[in-house]
Write a protein that holds these residues in place. Structure first.
Motif, PDB file in Angstrom:
ATOM      1  N   ASN A 290       6.156  -0.791 -10.608  1.00  0.00           N
ATOM      2  CA  ASN A 290       5.305   0.133 -10.542  1.00  0.00           C
ATOM      3  C   ASN A 290       3.803  -0.257 -11.152  1.00  0.00           C
ATOM      4  O   ASN A 290       2.849  -0.084 -10.860  1.00  0.00           O
TER       5      ASN A 290
ATOM      6  N   SER B 135      15.447  -0.158 -10.591  1.00  0.00           N
ATOM      7  CA  SER B 135      15.704   0.866 -11.608  1.00  0.00           C
ATOM      8  C   SER B 135      15.401   0.343 -13.038  1.00  0.00           C
ATOM      9  O   SER B 135      14.886  -0.961 -12.990  1.00  0.00           O
TER      10      SER B 135
ATOM     11  N   LEU C  30       2.194  -2.541  -8.629  1.00  0.00           N
ATOM     12  CA  LEU C  30       1.578  -1.844  -7.587  1.00  0.00           C
ATOM     13  C   LEU C  30       0.490  -0.945  -7.700  1.00  0.00           C
ATOM     14  O   LEU C  30      -0.673  -0.958  -7.329  1.00  0.00           O
ATOM     15  N   LYS C  31       0.283  -0.501  -8.982  1.00  0.00           N
ATOM     16  CA  LYS C  31      -0.850   0.436  -9.548  1.00  0.00           C
ATOM     17  C   LYS C  31      -2.068  -0.544  -9.548  1.00  0.00           C
ATOM     18  O   LYS C  31      -3.140  -0.371  -9.205  1.00  0.00           O
TER      19      LYS C  31
ATOM     20  N   LEU D 214      11.709  -1.377 -12.526  1.00  0.00           N
ATOM     21  CA  LEU D 214      11.116  -0.405 -11.759  1.00  0.00           C
ATOM     22  C   LEU D 214       9.914  -0.193 -12.442  1.00  0.00           C
ATOM     23  O   LEU D 214       8.734  -0.311 -11.663  1.00  0.00           O
TER      24      LEU D 214
ATOM     25  N   SER E 266       0.572  -1.147  -0.023  1.00  0.00           N
ATOM     26  CA  SER E 266      -0.151  -0.024  -0.114  1.00  0.00           C
ATOM     27  C   SER E 266       1.063   1.216   0.128  1.00  0.00           C
ATOM     28  O   SER E 266       0.267   2.297  -0.497  1.00  0.00           O
ATOM     29  N   ASP E 267       2.123   1.199   0.527  1.00  0.00           N
ATOM     30  CA  ASP E 267       2.935   2.361   0.613  1.00  0.00           C
ATOM     31  C   ASP E 267       4.197   2.338   0.237  1.00  0.00           C
ATOM     32  O   ASP E 267       5.200   3.040   0.416  1.00  0.00           O
ATOM     33  N   TYR E 268       4.567   1.231  -0.565  1.00  0.00           N
ATOM     34  CA  TYR E 268       6.234   0.952  -1.055  1.00  0.00           C
ATOM     35  C   TYR E 268       6.460   1.969  -1.914  1.00  0.00           C
ATOM     36  O   TYR E 268       5.733   1.950  -3.014  1.00  0.00           O
ATOM     37  N   ASP E 269       7.624   2.404  -1.951  1.00  0.00           N
ATOM     38  CA  ASP E 269       8.326   3.259  -2.999  1.00  0.00           C
ATOM     39  C   ASP E 269       9.401   2.368  -3.669  1.00  0.00           C
ATOM     40  O   ASP E 269      10.639   2.305  -3.222  1.00  0.00           O
ATOM     41  N   PRO E 270       9.091   1.559  -4.836  1.00  0.00           N
ATOM     42  CA  PRO E 270      10.321   1.033  -5.368  1.00  0.00           C
ATOM     43  C   PRO E 270      11.354   1.488  -6.147  1.00  0.00           C
ATOM     44  O   PRO E 270      12.555   0.996  -6.257  1.00  0.00           O
ATOM     45  N   SER E 271      11.439   2.976  -6.125  1.00  0.00           N
ATOM     46  CA  SER E 271      12.382   3.797  -6.643  1.00  0.00           C
ATOM     47  C   SER E 271      13.706   3.767  -6.014  1.00  0.00           C
ATOM     48  O   SER E 271      14.799   4.093  -6.340  1.00  0.00           O
ATOM     49  N   GLU E 272      13.592   3.251  -4.827  1.00  0.00           N
ATOM     50  CA  GLU E 272      14.659   3.242  -3.674  1.00  0.00           C
ATOM     51  C   GLU E 272      15.626   2.281  -4.068  1.00  0.00           C
ATOM     52  O   GLU E 272      16.694   1.870  -3.797  1.00  0.00           O
TER      53      GLU E 272
END
Length: 140
Positions: free
Chosen positions: A133, A125, A136-137, A129, A116-122
Motif C-alpha cells: 500500500n 496481509s 502504490l500510494k 500489505l 492504478s487500480d490494484y487492491d492488494p488486500s485480496e
C-alpha cells in the motif's frame, strides 16, 4: 537497559513492466509476496545487489533480465512467515528488461497487476500489505 533486537533482512522488488506490477503468492503460507528474499549470513558485508540478483535467479529463473535501481525506495517492518521472525524489508524499484519469468516452487501464483487500480488486500496481509500500500500510494 534495553535489549537490542536481532532482525533478518529481506530485499523485495517492486518489479514493473510499464504500468504493471508483479505480485506472487508464497506456496507455504498462502500469503502475497514480491520477488526477492532474505539475505544470507555471508552476504551482509558484500554488495547487497549480489543477494538481490541471487534471489531473482532463484525465484524468477535464469532467462529473465531485470534492472534493479540500487538505491532503496523505502524500508518497512515485516514478519517472515516461516518462524515468525521479525524482519526488515528493504524495497527497491525494478524493471523487467527481457525474458520470460519462470517462478520457482517457492511460489504457486504470479500475476501482473495494474498499479492504478490494484487492491492488494485480496492477496497480501499484515506488514507486507502495508508495504504494498505504501508503494502504490507513492509510486502508482
Amino acid at each position: 537497559m534495553s535489549d537490542h533486537g536481532f532482525f533478518q533482512i529481506t530485499q523485495k522488488l517492486f518489479l514493473r513492466d510499464g504500468n504493471k506490477l508483479l505480485v506472487m503468492r508464497d506456496k507455504k503460507s498462502g500469503h502475497g509476496d514480491l520477488p526477492g528474499g532474505r539475505m544470507n549470513d555471508d552476504e551482509f558485508f558484500d554488495d547487497w545487489m549480489k543477494s538481490v540478483y541471487r534471489e531473482i535467479e532463484e525465484e524468477l529463473g535464469k532467462n529473465v533480465r531485470i534492472q534493479v535501481e540500487p538505491k532503496p525506495i523505502f524500508i518497512h517492518k515485516h514478519r517472515v512467515n516461516e518462524g515468525n521472525h521479525p524482519c526488515i524489508i528493504v524495497a527497491y524499484h525494478a524493471k523487467l528488461v527481457s525474458g520470460e519469468i519462470q517462478i520457482s516452487d517457492e511460489h504457486d501464483y504470479m500475476n501482473w497487476v495494474s498499479v492504478s487500480d490494484y487492491d492488494p488486500s485480496e492477496l497480501f496481509s499484515e506488514y507486507m500489505l502495508e508495504a504494498v500500500n505504501v508503494y502504490l500510494k507513492e509510486y502508482a
